[in-house]
Design a protein around this motif. Structure first.
Motif, mmCIF file in Angstrom:
data_model
loop_
_atom_site.group_PDB
_atom_site.id
_atom_site.type_symbol
_atom_site.label_atom_id
_atom_site.label_comp_id
_atom_site.label_asym_id
_atom_site.label_seq_id
_atom_site.Cartn_x
_atom_site.Cartn_y
_atom_site.Cartn_z
ATOM 1 N N GLY A 1 0.830 -1.098 -0.156
ATOM 2 C CA GLY A 1 0.080 -0.058 -0.114
ATOM 3 C C GLY A 1 0.970 1.338 0.030
ATOM 4 O O GLY A 1 1.539 1.397 0.956
ATOM 5 N N LEU A 2 0.664 2.001 -0.970
ATOM 6 C CA LEU A 2 1.334 3.509 -1.010
ATOM 7 C C LEU A 2 0.378 4.157 -1.336
ATOM 8 O O LEU A 2 -0.584 4.152 -1.948
ATOM 9 N N SER B 1 -3.995 3.789 3.343
ATOM 10 C CA SER B 1 -5.004 4.019 4.473
ATOM 11 C C SER B 1 -6.140 3.131 4.296
ATOM 12 O O SER B 1 -6.781 2.603 5.319
ATOM 13 N N LEU B 2 -6.634 2.895 2.922
ATOM 14 C CA LEU B 2 -7.824 1.928 2.708
ATOM 15 C C LEU B 2 -7.336 0.551 3.194
ATOM 16 O O LEU B 2 -8.114 -0.144 3.748
ATOM 17 N N LEU B 3 -6.011 0.119 3.066
ATOM 18 C CA LEU B 3 -5.613 -1.275 3.529
ATOM 19 C C LEU B 3 -5.826 -1.437 5.067
ATOM 20 O O LEU B 3 -6.176 -2.278 5.719
ATOM 21 N N GLU B 4 -5.482 -0.106 5.444
ATOM 22 C CA GLU B 4 -5.294 -0.347 7.008
ATOM 23 C C GLU B 4 -6.727 -0.317 7.573
ATOM 24 O O GLU B 4 -6.836 -0.973 8.766
ATOM 25 N N ALA C 1 -9.125 -12.987 11.158
ATOM 26 C CA ALA C 1 -9.553 -14.084 11.388
ATOM 27 C C ALA C 1 -9.141 -15.102 10.029
ATOM 28 O O ALA C 1 -9.189 -16.614 10.582
ATOM 29 N N GLN C 2 -9.259 -14.939 9.190
ATOM 30 C CA GLN C 2 -9.091 -15.582 7.824
ATOM 31 C C GLN C 2 -7.585 -15.628 7.572
ATOM 32 O O GLN C 2 -7.315 -16.847 6.905
ATOM 33 N N ALA C 3 -6.744 -14.642 7.683
ATOM 34 C CA ALA C 3 -5.568 -14.883 7.237
ATOM 35 C C ALA C 3 -4.558 -13.740 8.007
ATOM 36 O O ALA C 3 -5.009 -12.923 8.448
ATOM 37 N N GLU C 4 -3.341 -13.787 7.850
ATOM 38 C CA GLU C 4 -2.323 -13.045 8.242
ATOM 39 C C GLU C 4 -2.010 -12.192 7.129
ATOM 40 O O GLU C 4 -1.395 -12.589 6.170
ATOM 41 N N ILE C 5 -2.321 -10.924 7.223
ATOM 42 C CA ILE C 5 -2.184 -9.770 6.174
ATOM 43 C C ILE C 5 -0.854 -8.868 6.595
ATOM 44 O O ILE C 5 -1.219 -8.060 7.510
ATOM 45 N N LEU C 6 0.111 -8.738 5.804
ATOM 46 C CA LEU C 6 1.132 -7.696 6.278
ATOM 47 C C LEU C 6 0.880 -6.647 5.355
ATOM 48 O O LEU C 6 0.782 -6.735 4.101
#
Length: 637
Positions: A17-18, A23-26, A34-39
């Motif tokens: 995310g740039l 901000s949308l991702l955050e 709960a479904q996945a680990e998202i970095l």
């Protein structure tokens, strides 16, 4: 890289995310924890690639999420699936409708959506449409828009930042809905990839256990799977060939034709890596659609070993086994004791054995006894009478044939008796009746330990012990040119001679007792022989020449036991049922009969003496008599 674990780890995603996309991702990522680990990583291009490589050291990454030119760059430089955030059509139109500026522009990465171009053209909107493919394109695009007096720009994050730097209003092209959809797609893709990796792991585990070489390709003939057996055929590890076109690496294994024709090609013999292989090609169809092709390489030697094992088992299942042992050779006369001892010694050897004896003396019984006393006792015992078949039929029976070898041949071919005896014993009765052409083929079996089926190209190795039998003088047949000399010497290694019944009449009482029990069992067990007839049979039998030997004696006993039960008003005497026993054997005629017996005995003794080079000690030892007895019998002549 396949994901293999007894308890699968959580799905692991990385979102780039740039600018405004971060901000949308955050805002949205916490909803998917709960479904996945998202970095979330704020890197682009080369730095983004380096970040992924570092993260992969701590665990596998299932899917990447990005947008615009950064997403395309990641796809080109990494082998991890990338899900792009795509702007929605309604989002774009909604943003355009809300914009207050007179001069507007929409900038997209890659091709401009056709529906957006049609929308702007239909409603004659004052909107500039631009697209870019690199950062340099983006800067040039923003500069052109500025010169045109554009005040408001709807674009990906990179162009938004550039527009703001040029005092234009920049609005992020991606909406919250578009980012949410990208996250959901990435999670679903990761789940499918995990399931596919697990399936691939199971498949690879199975393929690794196969002795046959297996290589599969995709629709473009690029190698997807290579099992260890195939690595040995190719001479290269799987890592060196996966992803490359099979036909370009190994033209002889080309699967392009299979992908085009969708035809199955079974059991083609060809060279692979300098070795002969049996190759099978098949297309892979999933839900009716072509997804690739597979090639199998089989080692002919392994197939032959399996074929021999199956032949051996099938023949055992068909009851090809010996019924008799050496102890079934009835008789306690010195010649029979000597014969059993010699046969026991022959059983310990795998050398070819030749049994010589008149018809009816029990040559097959002796052969079975040798087999039963040998280390091959649990393996097949296959007997064939060489005089019982026409020449052409004997060849196919002995050596078998391949499918289509001749008109009328069975589908799939036929296993010959030589192959059926693999690991066991082949008994060739009446070997002296075998035609010369077949003698040549039999010689190859004895010399090379292999058999060539009719119509075949490659011979089949066989492990078989041969016991031959004959009532003929093979040495004389060699001189006459009707028996091959080289085959004679191959057969004449271990030689056993079965004495005729007329020369072992001391065994007559024991033989009669044994055969009475055997025939009675065959007739139902309740039939007996008249005691007077039995006594007369033993008396006359001592002087009868028995041309049919033990077989004649058994047949005579059965005749006496069957016809002796017939009720008649007149008394039935032995000579009415067995006239041959008394034929000419009146008291005056007995000396003539004895002379005939003595002449037969003389001929037999002389033959044995000649075969031992005139050495009386060896001849007497073979006959089971003393040298003085041999000398006395020979002097009578």
């Amino acid at each position: 890289m396949p994901y293999a674990s007894s308890s699968p780890a959580r799905l692991r995603l990385v979102a780039f995310g740039l600018h405004g996309l971060r901000s949308l991702l955050e805002e949205l990522v916490p909803q998917f924890r709960a479904q996945a680990e998202i970095l979330i990583v704020d890197k682009a291009y080369g730095e983004a690639v380096e970040a992924v490589q570092v993260l992969r050291q701590t665990g596998e990454i299932d899917v990447l999420i990005s947008a615009g030119s950064n997403g395309s760059y990641l796809r080109d430089h990494l082998d991890v699936p990338v899900v792009l955030v795509h702007p929605g059509g309604f989002d774009i139109m909604g943003s355009l409708a809300l914009a207050q500026a007179e001069r507007k522009a929409v900038v997209t990465y890659g091709e401009m959506p056709l529906e957006l171009m049609e929308f702007v053209q239909r409603f004659d909107l004052p909107v500039e449409l631009r697209s870019y493919r690199s950062e340099a394109d983006a800067r040039s695009c923003v500069q052109d828009l500025k010169e045109l007096g554009v005040e408001w720009v709807l674009a990906p994050g990179l162009v938004v930042d550039l527009a703001r730097e040029n005092n234009m209003q920049g609005v992020l092209l991606y909406s919250q809905g578009a980012v949410r959809q990208a996250l959901e797609s990435a999670i679903e893709l990761a789940r499918v990839a995990r399931a596919e990796a697990a399936r691939r792991d199971r498949l690879n585990t199975i393929l690794a256990q196969l002795r046959d070489g297996v290589v599969s390709v995709d629709r473009d003939e690029r190698i997807e799977t290579v099992n260890p057996a195939m690595e040995a055929w190719l001479g290269k590890p799987a890592q060196a060939v996966i992803g490359r076109r099979l036909g370009s690496l190994y033209p002889e294994l080309d699967l392009a034709g299979t992908l085009r024709s969708l035809e199955v090609q079974l059991d083609t013999v060809q060279q692979v890596g300098g070795r002969t292989a049996i190759v099978t090609r098949m297309p892979i169809l999933e839900q009716g659609r072509l997804s690739g092709a597979v090639l199998l390489c089989q080692d002919p030697a392994a197939i032959q070993r399996l074929d021999r094992s199956l032949r051996s088992r099938s023949q055992q299942a068909a009851s090809r086994h010996a019924r008799y042992e050496l102890s079934d050779l009835v008789g306690q006369s010195l010649p029979m004791q000597k014969l059993r001892a010699q046969a026991q010694a022959c059983a310990q050897s795998a050398a070819t054995t030749l049994i010589i004896g008149e018809s009816g003396t029990g040559k097959e019984l002796l052969a079975q006894g040798i087999h039963s006393a040998s280390s091959r006792r649990a393996q097949p015992f296959v007997a064939v009478n060489c005089a019982a078949f026409p020449d052409s039929l004997l060849e196919s029976e002995l050596f078998g044939y391949v499918e289509g070898a001749f008109t009328g041949s069975s589908r799939g071919g036929k296993v010959g008796l030589v192959e059926a005896a693999h690991t066991g014993t082949l008994f060739l009765d009446e070997i002296g009746e075998m035609p010369l052409p077949l003698q040549t083929r039999l010689l190859r079996v004895l010399q090379e330990k292999e058999v060539l089926r009719i119509g075949a190209i490659e011979p089949t190795p066989v492990d078989v012990r041969v016991i031959a039998a004959t009532h003929r003088d093979l040495a004389a047949q060699v001189k006459e040119g009707v028996f091959r000399q080289d085959l004679f010497y191959r057969l004449n290694i271990l030689v056993l001679r079965l004495p005729p019944l007329r020369l072992r009449t001391l065994d007559l009482p024991e033989l009669v007792e044994h055969l009475l029990a055997k025939v009675a069992q065959r007739l139902g067990g309740a039939v007996t022989l008249n005691p007077d007839w039995l006594a007369e049979l033993l008396e006359l039998g001592r002087h009868y020449p028995w041309p049919g030997n033990i077989r004649e004696l058994e047949n005579l006993i059965e005749r006496l036991m069957v016809l002796g039960t017939v009720q008649s008003d007149q008394a039935v005497v032995l000579e009415d049922i067995a006239p041959e026993l008394r034929a000419g054997v009146t008291e005056p005629a007995l000396p003539a009969l004895r002379d005939q017996q003595e002449r037969s005995e003389q001929e037999y003794l002389t033959k044995v003496l000649e075969e031992n080079g005139g050495n009386r000690a060896l001849a007497a030892q073979q006959l089971g008599i003393s040298r003085s007895t041999l000398w006395r019998k020979l002097r009578k002549g």
